[in-house]
Design an enzyme around this catalytic site. Structure first.
Site, PDB file in Angstrom:
ATOM      1  N   PHE A   1      14.711  63.022  55.704  1.00  0.00           N
ATOM      2  CA  PHE A   1      15.440  62.451  56.839  1.00  0.00           C
ATOM      3  C   PHE A   1      14.534  62.106  58.018  1.00  0.00           C
ATOM      4  O   PHE A   1      15.019  61.673  59.071  1.00  0.00           O
ATOM      5  CB  PHE A   1      16.547  63.414  57.296  1.00  0.00           C
ATOM      6  CG  PHE A   1      16.064  64.796  57.681  1.00  0.00           C
ATOM      7  CD1 PHE A   1      15.509  65.047  58.929  1.00  0.00           C
ATOM      8  CD2 PHE A   1      16.166  65.854  56.778  1.00  0.00           C
ATOM      9  CE1 PHE A   1      15.060  66.318  59.290  1.00  0.00           C
ATOM     10  CE2 PHE A   1      15.718  67.128  57.126  1.00  0.00           C
ATOM     11  CZ  PHE A   1      15.163  67.354  58.395  1.00  0.00           C
TER      12      PHE A   1
ATOM     13  N   ARG B   1      18.737  78.195  72.641  1.00  0.00           N
ATOM     14  CA  ARG B   1      19.079  77.898  71.233  1.00  0.00           C
ATOM     15  C   ARG B   1      20.490  78.404  70.904  1.00  0.00           C
ATOM     16  O   ARG B   1      21.235  77.744  70.182  1.00  0.00           O
ATOM     17  CB  ARG B   1      18.066  78.547  70.278  1.00  0.00           C
ATOM     18  CG  ARG B   1      16.666  77.974  70.366  1.00  0.00           C
ATOM     19  CD  ARG B   1      16.486  76.714  69.559  1.00  0.00           C
ATOM     20  NE  ARG B   1      16.567  76.931  68.138  1.00  0.00           N
ATOM     21  CZ  ARG B   1      16.315  75.983  67.240  1.00  0.00           C
ATOM     22  NH1 ARG B   1      15.951  74.755  67.636  1.00  0.00           N
ATOM     23  NH2 ARG B   1      16.418  76.230  65.957  1.00  0.00           N
TER      24      ARG B   1
ATOM     25  N   ASN C   1      23.345  65.230  66.592  1.00  0.00           N
ATOM     26  CA  ASN C   1      23.732  66.557  67.095  1.00  0.00           C
ATOM     27  C   ASN C   1      23.416  66.799  68.569  1.00  0.00           C
ATOM     28  O   ASN C   1      23.243  67.941  69.001  1.00  0.00           O
ATOM     29  CB  ASN C   1      23.180  67.658  66.179  1.00  0.00           C
ATOM     30  CG  ASN C   1      21.663  67.664  66.118  1.00  0.00           C
ATOM     31  OD1 ASN C   1      21.016  66.857  66.774  1.00  0.00           O
ATOM     32  ND2 ASN C   1      21.106  68.587  65.354  1.00  0.00           N
TER      33      ASN C   1
ATOM     34  N   TYR D   1       8.501  65.714  66.411  1.00  0.00           N
ATOM     35  CA  TYR D   1       9.054  66.268  65.173  1.00  0.00           C
ATOM     36  C   TYR D   1       8.023  66.293  64.035  1.00  0.00           C
ATOM     37  O   TYR D   1       8.411  66.271  62.856  1.00  0.00           O
ATOM     38  CB  TYR D   1      10.298  65.488  64.756  1.00  0.00           C
ATOM     39  CG  TYR D   1      11.537  65.826  65.567  1.00  0.00           C
ATOM     40  CD1 TYR D   1      12.030  67.141  65.601  1.00  0.00           C
ATOM     41  CD2 TYR D   1      12.225  64.858  66.279  1.00  0.00           C
ATOM     42  CE1 TYR D   1      13.173  67.457  66.329  1.00  0.00           C
ATOM     43  CE2 TYR D   1      13.375  65.173  67.011  1.00  0.00           C
ATOM     44  CZ  TYR D   1      13.841  66.479  67.028  1.00  0.00           C
ATOM     45  OH  TYR D   1      14.973  66.798  67.749  1.00  0.00           O
TER      46      TYR D   1
ATOM     47  N   THR E   1      21.813  74.014  63.782  1.00  0.00           N
ATOM     48  CA  THR E   1      21.329  72.642  63.581  1.00  0.00           C
ATOM     49  C   THR E   1      22.440  71.724  63.066  1.00  0.00           C
ATOM     50  O   THR E   1      22.626  70.624  63.570  1.00  0.00           O
ATOM     51  CB  THR E   1      20.161  72.640  62.572  1.00  0.00           C
ATOM     52  OG1 THR E   1      19.142  73.509  63.077  1.00  0.00           O
ATOM     53  CG2 THR E   1      19.595  71.249  62.365  1.00  0.00           C
TER      54      THR E   1
ATOM     55  N   ARG F   1      26.699  72.093  70.436  1.00  0.00           N
ATOM     56  CA  ARG F   1      26.965  71.331  69.209  1.00  0.00           C
ATOM     57  C   ARG F   1      28.331  71.671  68.632  1.00  0.00           C
ATOM     58  O   ARG F   1      29.028  70.798  68.101  1.00  0.00           O
ATOM     59  CB  ARG F   1      25.861  71.592  68.180  1.00  0.00           C
ATOM     60  CG  ARG F   1      24.521  70.935  68.548  1.00  0.00           C
ATOM     61  CD  ARG F   1      23.418  71.398  67.627  1.00  0.00           C
ATOM     62  NE  ARG F   1      22.123  70.770  67.906  1.00  0.00           N
ATOM     63  CZ  ARG F   1      20.956  71.280  67.524  1.00  0.00           C
ATOM     64  NH1 ARG F   1      20.919  72.430  66.852  1.00  0.00           N
ATOM     65  NH2 ARG F   1      19.831  70.659  67.805  1.00  0.00           N
TER      66      ARG F   1
ATOM     67  N   GLU G   1       5.744  71.397  73.632  1.00  0.00           N
ATOM     68  CA  GLU G   1       6.683  70.297  73.879  1.00  0.00           C
ATOM     69  C   GLU G   1       6.693  69.890  75.349  1.00  0.00           C
ATOM     70  O   GLU G   1       6.771  68.701  75.676  1.00  0.00           O
ATOM     71  CB  GLU G   1       8.086  70.698  73.399  1.00  0.00           C
ATOM     72  CG  GLU G   1       8.155  70.803  71.872  1.00  0.00           C
ATOM     73  CD  GLU G   1       9.439  71.416  71.342  1.00  0.00           C
ATOM     74  OE1 GLU G   1       9.567  71.554  70.110  1.00  0.00           O
ATOM     75  OE2 GLU G   1      10.327  71.769  72.148  1.00  0.00           O
TER      76      GLU G   1
ATOM     77  N   LYS H   1      19.812  64.087  73.419  1.00  0.00           N
ATOM     78  CA  LYS H   1      19.460  62.998  72.516  1.00  0.00           C
ATOM     79  C   LYS H   1      20.289  61.746  72.851  1.00  0.00           C
ATOM     80  O   LYS H   1      21.262  61.820  73.616  1.00  0.00           O
ATOM     81  CB  LYS H   1      19.675  63.469  71.071  1.00  0.00           C
ATOM     82  CG  LYS H   1      18.750  64.651  70.677  1.00  0.00           C
ATOM     83  CD  LYS H   1      19.021  65.149  69.259  1.00  0.00           C
ATOM     84  CE  LYS H   1      18.104  66.309  68.888  1.00  0.00           C
ATOM     85  NZ  LYS H   1      18.372  66.828  67.517  1.00  0.00           N
TER      86      LYS H   1
ATOM     87  N   HIS I   1      18.407  68.755  71.753  1.00  0.00           N
ATOM     88  CA  HIS I   1      17.269  69.495  71.191  1.00  0.00           C
ATOM     89  C   HIS I   1      16.937  70.675  72.087  1.00  0.00           C
ATOM     90  O   HIS I   1      17.017  70.572  73.303  1.00  0.00           O
ATOM     91  CB  HIS I   1      16.026  68.602  71.109  1.00  0.00           C
ATOM     92  CG  HIS I   1      14.743  69.389  70.981  1.00  0.00           C
ATOM     93  ND1 HIS I   1      14.304  69.901  69.783  1.00  0.00           N
ATOM     94  CD2 HIS I   1      13.845  69.813  71.909  1.00  0.00           C
ATOM     95  CE1 HIS I   1      13.168  70.570  69.983  1.00  0.00           C
ATOM     96  NE2 HIS I   1      12.868  70.542  71.265  1.00  0.00           N
TER      97      HIS I   1
HETATM   98  P1  ATP Z   1      16.088  70.318  67.282  1.00  0.00           P
HETATM   99  O1  ATP Z   1      14.630  70.542  66.933  1.00  0.00           O
HETATM  100  O2  ATP Z   1      16.444  68.858  67.457  1.00  0.00           O
HETATM  101  O3  ATP Z   1      16.522  71.176  68.429  1.00  0.00           O
HETATM  102  P2  ATP Z   1      16.859  72.173  65.248  1.00  0.00           P
HETATM  103  O4  ATP Z   1      15.700  72.956  65.726  1.00  0.00           O
HETATM  104  O5  ATP Z   1      18.203  72.812  65.295  1.00  0.00           O
HETATM  105  O6  ATP Z   1      16.985  70.791  66.055  1.00  0.00           O
HETATM  106  P3  ATP Z   1      15.245  71.164  63.097  1.00  0.00           P
HETATM  107  O7  ATP Z   1      15.125  71.783  61.783  1.00  0.00           O
HETATM  108  O8  ATP Z   1      14.116  71.287  64.064  1.00  0.00           O
HETATM  109  O9  ATP Z   1      16.610  71.673  63.763  1.00  0.00           O
HETATM  110  O10 ATP Z   1      15.573  69.626  62.860  1.00  0.00           O
HETATM  111  C1  ATP Z   1      15.350  68.673  63.883  1.00  0.00           C
HETATM  112  C2  ATP Z   1      16.452  67.651  63.867  1.00  0.00           C
HETATM  113  O11 ATP Z   1      16.390  66.911  62.661  1.00  0.00           O
HETATM  114  C3  ATP Z   1      17.872  68.210  63.883  1.00  0.00           C
HETATM  115  O12 ATP Z   1      18.323  68.552  65.155  1.00  0.00           O
HETATM  116  C4  ATP Z   1      18.652  67.051  63.314  1.00  0.00           C
HETATM  117  O13 ATP Z   1      18.876  66.061  64.318  1.00  0.00           O
HETATM  118  C5  ATP Z   1      17.684  66.502  62.287  1.00  0.00           C
HETATM  119  N1  ATP Z   1      17.997  67.050  60.970  1.00  0.00           N
HETATM  120  C6  ATP Z   1      17.728  68.289  60.507  1.00  0.00           C
HETATM  121  N2  ATP Z   1      18.152  68.462  59.258  1.00  0.00           N
HETATM  122  C7  ATP Z   1      18.703  67.273  58.902  1.00  0.00           C
HETATM  123  C8  ATP Z   1      19.330  66.774  57.721  1.00  0.00           C
HETATM  124  N3  ATP Z   1      19.495  67.545  56.650  1.00  0.00           N
HETATM  125  N4  ATP Z   1      19.782  65.504  57.748  1.00  0.00           N
HETATM  126  C9  ATP Z   1      19.638  64.715  58.828  1.00  0.00           C
HETATM  127  N5  ATP Z   1      19.061  65.114  59.955  1.00  0.00           N
HETATM  128  C10 ATP Z   1      18.604  66.370  60.004  1.00  0.00           C
HETATM  129 MG    MG Z   2      13.779  72.148  65.925  1.00  0.00          MG
END
Ligand code: ATP
Ligand code: MG
Length: 137
Positions: free
Chosen positions: A57, A85, A112, A49, A91, A102, A126, A9, A115
């Site tokens: 958010f 993962r 974070n 997303y 996350t 992370r 994706e 990111k 992805h």
């Molecule tokens: P990613 O899809 O980016 O790999 P992830 O699968 O661990 O992350 P997801 O639930 O898919 O988590 O959320 C996507 C992204 O949205 C997170 O990586 C984070 O950047 C953001 N995000 C998730 N939860 C929150 C939150 N509570 N507040 C702010 N940003 C959030």
């Molecule tokens: Mg995700």
């Protein structure tokens, strides 16, 4: 062979973590199949997303992903989706174990670093979204 979509990111690129992330995936034994540095249009971030579009958010997340160039990658190898993962960590970086990407480099869920696809099915979607024809199997 299994493939995952992994993306560094904007904060990860700005902080100089590209080499570190690539090193970890290479050392684990995975093969890099695609890589590009790119600016992300809002529409692409929203599509990527889309499952989170109802979250409070979401707008901030899209702004974050569009805030600077990302490094889009496809990694291939045994179990790369699930193992990727686990290498990335939880996350919320405050819950990510030390030793994960992370867990070693982030403290803020909104910054974070990286992805990773969460299922093999989503990885395929994706990879098609970010690489299209360039990487059709
Ligand atoms: P990613 O899809 O980016 O790999 P992830 O699968 O661990 O992350 P997801 O639930 O898919 O988590 O959320 C996507 C992204 O949205 C997170 O990586 C984070 O950047 C953001 N995000 C998730 N939860 C929150 C939150 N509570 N507040 C702010 N940003 C959030
Ligand atoms: Mg995700």
């Amino acid at each position: 062979t299994e493939r995952s979509y992994i993306m560094i990111k904007p904060d990860g690129v700005q902080r100089g973590l590209v080499g570190e992330v690539i090193k970890r995936f290479e050392q684990r034994g995975y093969t890099l199949r695609g890589l590009k540095l790119m600016s992300v249009e809002k529409a692409l971030a929203e599509k990527h997303y889309a499952d989170l579009s109802a979250k409070p958010f979401f707008a901030g997340l899209v702004d974050y992903i569009c805030s600077g160039p990302v490094v889009a990658m496809v990694w291939e190898g045994k179990g790369v989706v699930a193992t990727g993962r686990s290498m990335i960590g939880a996350t919320n970086p405050l819950a990510s174990a030390p030793g994960t990407i992370r867990g070693d480099y982030a403290v803020d869920v909104g910054r974070n670093v990286i992805h990773g696809s969460d299922t093999v099915e989503n990885a395929k979607k994706e990879i098609a979204l970010w690489f299209g024809e360039e990487l059709s199997e």
